[in-house]
Design an enzyme around this catalytic site. Sequence first.
Site, PDB file in Angstrom:
ATOM      1  N   ASP A  99       0.661  -1.288   0.015  1.00 61.00           N
ATOM      2  CA  ASP A  99      -0.032  -0.007  -0.080  1.00 61.00           C
ATOM      3  C   ASP A  99       0.693   1.142  -0.110  1.00 61.00           C
ATOM      4  OD1 ASP A  99      -2.748   1.223  -0.057  1.00 61.00           O
ATOM      5  OD2 ASP A  99      -3.201  -0.584   1.587  1.00 61.00           O
ATOM      6  N   GLU A 266      -7.052   2.655  -6.212  1.00 58.33           N
ATOM      7  CA  GLU A 266      -8.220   2.756  -5.540  1.00 58.33           C
ATOM      8  C   GLU A 266      -8.886   3.779  -5.763  1.00 58.33           C
ATOM      9  OE1 GLU A 266     -10.101   2.770  -1.083  1.00 58.33           O
ATOM     10  OE2 GLU A 266      -8.496   3.807  -1.444  1.00 58.33           O
TER      11      GLU A 266
END
Length: 526
Positions: A99, A266
Amino acid sequence: MANNDWWRGSVTYQIYPRSYQDSNGDGIGDLKGITERLPYIAALGVDAIWLSPIFTSPMLDMGYDVEDYTNIDPQFGTLDDFDDMVTRAHELGLKVIIDQVLSHSSDRHPFFQESRKSRDNAKADWYVWADPKPDGSAPNNWKANFGGIAWEWEARRKQYYLHNFLKEQPDFNFHNPDVQDWLLGTMRFWLERGVDGFRLDTVNFYFHDQLLRDDAANPRSDAAEEWNLYHRLYHLFSKNQPENLVFLQKMRALLDEYDDRTLIGEVGETYHGIEIMGQYTSENRLHMAYSFDMLDVHFTPAHFRSRVEEFFKGAPEGWPCWSFSNHDVMRHVSRWKDHGKDSDSLAKLSAAMLLSLKGSVCIYQGEELGQLETDLNYDELTDPQGLNFWPENKGRDGARTPMVWDAQAPNGGFTTGTPWLPVKAPQWERAVSAQGEGSVMQFYQKMLAFRRAHPEFRDGDIAFLDVPEPVLAFTRAAGVLCVFNLSPDPIDVVLPHGEPLFGEGAECGAGTVRLAANGCGFFAAA
């Protein structure tokens, strides 16, 4: 040999590190625990793992508030532990995606600590600062995702700073090219350590409108009923800015310096996420992106068909990544429970459907067990979303409770200590050790093997068939017919088909397929 397209049609397994495996008894999962469990993940048959944030953080938003972008939080281990995990994953044939939370940092980050002191220091323009209106109120009407306005007053500068999430998560000023270069440098640090890609948190939030214009009221008729005021605005200016597209090309250029790397974004957008996914994965930007379009309550053939068709119509050269669950939403077996004969049947149907769509796929830890959302009390919560909006919204902790490995072990084998979130009976019952013949986990393994054995599923075209609801049917690369019953009742559907290939609860006759409740079938296309 380089395989720069390995990500196309890949299956990624998301790990929430705090909740996967604790190796030292402190109740928090860690990198050594993940390394211990990598053979289990490899045996499922996925291509990659994605780790939610593991960087140094005060953990007010569980790692999405980063204090040091090039170090591991001591709760999770050390850089050596990270290197060992990457090495072991690669030995097992697994890619490693981590991430990257680039849109904002923790307010404890040294750069923000300097920035907030004055208007003339070296980092003064590294975050988004704005003067108050003449009456002292905030610069505009932008809202924060976790409640309240998106601005916090700093008396030393006599200005407000922008925070799209918690006030402890100030937004970087991406209009400053030095900020862009520094963030790209932190990504290079991890590329040099051997990571295979990045999942980019809130990728459409990087840039803001420099004129700080008010967002418009949301035109949807149900917007006034939203429990979160953030969704009552149509975010024309606080995010989704055109400058973002140029920065995505810079990130892509960085990754193109290395073999076999990937970017997945995202898209945090409620109303036109599919359109943004297409923009962001076209013209040499991201490799793939996902939105929340399949992470909501809708469970109809028309909905799933429309999401896929709309994406490829708008972005024929783009590439999606589909998922049904992750750490931000209620687990899909609980979310869609009204459409299932029972939870296991619904879990298997969902797996078959997700793993058949055109695009790449991400599955969230515990999905392969048919895991349910955990019902938590208010005093058990850690998530700011739940703490701020209870009881209208209980937050995301219910999807983040620990992985359950052994039905006979304390805390399901996750930890020998006290787990950071409780392990409760409904989750315990779905432990890995309880996944025997005919289980959800076994179905995942078989479905993933079936997907690998048929190249059509990796990057072949998809063509939906006009069949009555509640049936969803399509072909992949004109070679495999895929049929799904999205209801808790059996149904017959007239479909030309060939030899049965795989499925559960599907029988075929002369031109007819009989599907049991939540049944699915795969056939050679007629």
